[in-house]
Design a protein around this motif. Structure first.
Motif, PDB file in Angstrom:
ATOM      1  N   GLY A   2       0.816  -1.215   0.000  1.00 38.57           N
ATOM      2  CA  GLY A   2       0.000   0.000   0.000  1.00 38.57           C
ATOM      3  C   GLY A   2       0.847   1.261   0.000  1.00 38.57           C
ATOM      4  N   ASN A   3       1.983   1.220   0.714  1.00 41.08           N
ATOM      5  CA  ASN A   3       2.888   2.371   0.700  1.00 41.08           C
ATOM      6  C   ASN A   3       3.433   2.621  -0.700  1.00 41.08           C
ATOM      7  OD1 ASN A   3       2.588   2.781   3.449  1.00 41.08           O
ATOM      8  ND2 ASN A   3       4.408   1.610   3.997  1.00 41.08           N
ATOM      9  N   SER A   4       3.756   1.551  -1.418  1.00 40.68           N
ATOM     10  CA  SER A   4       4.271   1.714  -2.780  1.00 40.68           C
ATOM     11  C   SER A   4       3.228   2.360  -3.677  1.00 40.68           C
ATOM     12  CB  SER A   4       4.682   0.351  -3.355  1.00 40.68           C
ATOM     13  OG  SER A   4       5.834  -0.148  -2.735  1.00 40.68           O
ATOM     14  N   GLY A  10       7.782  13.784   3.021  1.00 40.14           N
ATOM     15  CA  GLY A  10       9.194  13.838   2.680  1.00 40.14           C
ATOM     16  C   GLY A  10       9.552  12.882   1.554  1.00 40.14           C
ATOM     17  N   LEU A  11       9.017  11.668   1.586  1.00 43.59           N
ATOM     18  CA  LEU A  11       9.317  10.697   0.534  1.00 43.59           C
ATOM     19  C   LEU A  11       8.744  11.150  -0.805  1.00 43.59           C
ATOM     20  CD1 LEU A  11       8.811   7.269   2.335  1.00 43.59           C
ATOM     21  CD2 LEU A  11      10.946   8.279   1.558  1.00 43.59           C
ATOM     22  N   ALA A  28      13.836   5.288   0.163  1.00 42.73           N
ATOM     23  CA  ALA A  28      12.958   4.829   1.233  1.00 42.73           C
ATOM     24  C   ALA A  28      13.718   4.037   2.289  1.00 42.73           C
ATOM     25  CB  ALA A  28      11.840   3.971   0.643  1.00 42.73           C
ATOM     26  N   LEU A  29      14.796   3.371   1.901  1.00 40.09           N
ATOM     27  CA  LEU A  29      15.582   2.605   2.858  1.00 40.09           C
ATOM     28  C   LEU A  29      16.215   3.508   3.910  1.00 40.09           C
ATOM     29  CD1 LEU A  29      16.890  -0.113   3.735  1.00 40.09           C
ATOM     30  CD2 LEU A  29      18.762   0.419   2.156  1.00 40.09           C
ATOM     31  N   ILE A  30      16.680   4.682   3.491  1.00 43.86           N
ATOM     32  CA  ILE A  30      17.404   5.582   4.392  1.00 43.86           C
ATOM     33  C   ILE A  30      16.463   6.578   5.076  1.00 43.86           C
ATOM     34  CG2 ILE A  30      19.267   7.275   4.544  1.00 43.86           C
ATOM     35  CD1 ILE A  30      20.187   4.433   3.907  1.00 43.86           C
ATOM     36  N   LEU A  31      15.443   7.053   4.356  1.00 39.69           N
ATOM     37  CA  LEU A  31      14.655   8.178   4.842  1.00 39.69           C
ATOM     38  C   LEU A  31      13.330   7.784   5.487  1.00 39.69           C
ATOM     39  CD1 LEU A  31      15.191  10.598   1.815  1.00 39.69           C
ATOM     40  CD2 LEU A  31      16.395  10.599   4.007  1.00 39.69           C
ATOM     41  N   ALA A  32      13.040   6.498   5.592  1.00 43.77           N
ATOM     42  CA  ALA A  32      11.751   6.081   6.153  1.00 43.77           C
ATOM     43  C   ALA A  32      11.932   4.867   7.049  1.00 43.77           C
ATOM     44  CB  ALA A  32      10.755   5.767   5.038  1.00 43.77           C
ATOM     45  N   SER A  33      11.029   4.724   8.001  1.00 43.93           N
ATOM     46  CA  SER A  33      11.025   3.556   8.885  1.00 43.93           C
ATOM     47  C   SER A  33      10.202   2.445   8.256  1.00 43.93           C
ATOM     48  CB  SER A  33      10.468   3.937  10.257  1.00 43.93           C
ATOM     49  OG  SER A  33       9.141   4.419  10.119  1.00 43.93           O
ATOM     50  N   ALA A  34      10.098   1.323   8.955  1.00 43.88           N
ATOM     51  CA  ALA A  34       9.466   0.135   8.390  1.00 43.88           C
ATOM     52  C   ALA A  34       8.003   0.365   8.030  1.00 43.88           C
ATOM     53  CB  ALA A  34       9.590  -1.034   9.365  1.00 43.88           C
ATOM     54  N   LYS A  51       6.557   2.940   6.822  1.00 47.83           N
ATOM     55  CA  LYS A  51       6.348   3.814   5.672  1.00 47.83           C
ATOM     56  C   LYS A  51       7.186   3.394   4.462  1.00 47.83           C
ATOM     57  CE  LYS A  51       5.056   7.866   8.373  1.00 47.83           C
ATOM     58  NZ  LYS A  51       5.060   7.156   9.655  1.00 47.83           N
ATOM     59  N   GLN A  52       7.871   2.284   4.545  1.00 41.62           N
ATOM     60  CA  GLN A  52       8.723   1.834   3.449  1.00 41.62           C
ATOM     61  C   GLN A  52       7.908   1.113   2.384  1.00 41.62           C
ATOM     62  OE1 GLN A  52      11.633  -0.478   5.553  1.00 41.62           O
ATOM     63  NE2 GLN A  52      13.021   1.240   5.833  1.00 41.62           N
ATOM     64  N   PRO A  53       8.297   1.253   1.116  1.00 36.61           N
ATOM     65  CA  PRO A  53       7.585   0.554   0.035  1.00 36.61           C
ATOM     66  C   PRO A  53       7.954  -0.918  -0.018  1.00 36.61           C
ATOM     67  CG  PRO A  53       9.418   1.795  -0.855  1.00 36.61           C
ATOM     68  CD  PRO A  53       9.365   2.118   0.609  1.00 36.61           C
ATOM     69  N   VAL A  54       7.358  -1.599  -0.977  1.00 32.18           N
ATOM     70  CA  VAL A  54       7.526  -3.047  -1.053  1.00 32.18           C
ATOM     71  C   VAL A  54       8.953  -3.438  -1.442  1.00 32.18           C
ATOM     72  CG1 VAL A  54       6.826  -3.212  -3.488  1.00 32.18           C
ATOM     73  CG2 VAL A  54       6.418  -5.124  -1.933  1.00 32.18           C
ATOM     74  N   THR A  55       9.663  -2.575  -2.172  1.00 32.15           N
ATOM     75  CA  THR A  55      11.034  -2.903  -2.553  1.00 32.15           C
ATOM     76  C   THR A  55      11.944  -3.034  -1.345  1.00 32.15           C
ATOM     77  OG1 THR A  55      11.384  -0.532  -2.917  1.00 32.15           O
ATOM     78  CG2 THR A  55      10.924  -1.890  -4.850  1.00 32.15           C
ATOM     79  N   VAL A  56      11.698  -2.223  -0.309  1.00 31.25           N
ATOM     80  CA  VAL A  56      12.491  -2.309   0.919  1.00 31.25           C
ATOM     81  C   VAL A  56      11.926  -3.383   1.845  1.00 31.25           C
ATOM     82  CG1 VAL A  56      13.365  -1.020   2.902  1.00 31.25           C
ATOM     83  CG2 VAL A  56      13.058   0.133   0.707  1.00 31.25           C
ATOM     84  N   GLY A  57      10.598  -3.508   1.867  1.00 22.13           N
ATOM     85  CA  GLY A  57       9.973  -4.501   2.729  1.00 22.13           C
ATOM     86  C   GLY A  57      10.344  -5.920   2.378  1.00 22.13           C
ATOM     87  N   ALA A  58      10.758  -6.172   1.134  1.00 23.96           N
ATOM     88  CA  ALA A  58      11.136  -7.520   0.716  1.00 23.96           C
ATOM     89  C   ALA A  58      12.382  -8.015   1.439  1.00 23.96           C
ATOM     90  CB  ALA A  58      11.359  -7.558  -0.796  1.00 23.96           C
ATOM     91  N   LEU A  59      13.151  -7.110   2.038  1.00 19.20           N
ATOM     92  CA  LEU A  59      14.334  -7.541   2.783  1.00 19.20           C
ATOM     93  C   LEU A  59      13.970  -8.403   3.984  1.00 19.20           C
ATOM     94  CD1 LEU A  59      16.434  -4.228   2.807  1.00 19.20           C
ATOM     95  CD2 LEU A  59      16.813  -6.251   1.390  1.00 19.20           C
ATOM     96  N   ALA A  60      12.737  -8.307   4.453  1.00 16.89           N
ATOM     97  CA  ALA A  60      12.317  -9.073   5.626  1.00 16.89           C
ATOM     98  C   ALA A  60      12.275 -10.570   5.359  1.00 16.89           C
ATOM     99  CB  ALA A  60      10.943  -8.593   6.094  1.00 16.89           C
TER     100      ALA A  60
END
Length: 290
Positions: free
Chosen positions: A86-88, A155-156, A228-234, A236-245
């Motif tokens: 949803g964030n993405s 900000g994002l 999003a990796l640097i400027l947002a927390s978990a 508010k991060q999009p799916v590209t960063v969330g996939a690291l989980a």
């Protein structure tokens, strides 16, 4: 001039062309097909050697993504994948919409008017696409902390303008330049204002180009990772960063990763299918000169 029967394509040529297109389609679509198969398999089925196309499918990977609970050897892991998805959608859609509001009038101004330092300003905006993200991340993070924009959607979306705004500006500018200004001049002679000419003549004629630019900008925003990796927390991060989980201490969850890829590709694929006719019109714009 050759007679019509000489210009017809032979059955053998049609067959060979069809086979060539089939081979090319299989070459490019096979990775997507394989990822789709992986999304219905468990880790044990995916990692078996040799791999097989025959298996007992499971929806467990998709259930884990929707429910946000990933079962691992170390226990249950909470993964807010649907929130990341949803964030993405939110970040990409709002960023592209804002870029269209700002970029399309600017592109028209650069295409129709010549003013001092106009080309320099346009190239400066384009240069934002050349700069690597790591070059601006440090000053941006410091500014965001001072302005209270760190870890916020606002900000994002602001940062995403570095991705989408130059792209829309330069692509749409080219489409406006392909449109003959005589059409607009004739409309202005009838007593219509500049704004009415822009909204009633220029925008409809450039609509295929605007749609193509918006689609490309949406894909670039959707695929962004580092901002999003640097400027947002978990949260508010999009799916590209969330996939690291999905890379956990107990191993890499390949099935969930494949399911996440399918779900994350679906919105952009549907958008591309919807805008397909505009893309075809955009590619042919200016091909026929009267």
């Amino acid at each position: 001039m050759e007679p019509p029967e000489m210009m017809r394509e032979s059955p053998l040529s049609r067959i060979l062309r069809g086979l060539a297109l089939l081979v090319v389609a299989l070459f490019f679509l096979f990775p997507i097909f394989w990822v789709l198969l992986m999304s219905f398999q468990t880790n044990e089925q995916i990692l078996r050697i040799p791999p097989s196309l025959f298996f007992e499918p499971t929806l467990g990977n998709y259930v884990a993504l929707v429910s946000g609970k990933l079962e691992t050897a170390a226990g249950t892991l909470e993964i807010p994948f649907m929130r990341n998805l949803g964030n993405s959608v939110l970040l990409s859609a709002v960023s592209v919409a804002l870029s269209l509001v700002l970029g399309v009038p600017a592109a028209y101004a650069f295409a129709r008017f010549r003013f001092r330092l106009g080309e320099n300003i346009a190239f400066t905006l384009l240069s934002f696409r050349f700069a690597p993200p790591l070059l601006v991340l440090l000053p941006l993070s410091l500014y965001f902390q001072d302005l209270g924009l760190n870890d916020t959607y606002t900000g994002l979306i602001w940062v995403y303008q570095l991705i989408s705004l130059p792209l829309i500006l330069w692509i749409v500018r080219g489409y406006f330049e392909d449109i003959s200004p005589d059409i607009e001049h004739a409309y202005r002679i009838d007593g219509h204002s500049w704004w009415r000419t822009f909204t009633r003549i220029a925008l409809p004629l450039a609509r295929p180009g605007i749609a193509a630019a918006a689609l490309l900008a949406f894909i670039f925003c959707w695929n962004n990772f580092i901002f999003a990796l640097i400027l947002a927390s978990a949260d508010k991060q999009p799916v590209t960063v969330g996939a690291l989980a999905f890379v956990t201490a107990s191993g890499i969850q390949y099935g969930q990763i494949a399911a996440a890829v399918i779900l994350s590709v679906t919105p952009t694929l549907l958008l591309a299918l919807y805008a397909q006719r505009y893309l075809v019109e955009g590619l042919s714009l200016g091909a026929v000169k009267g």
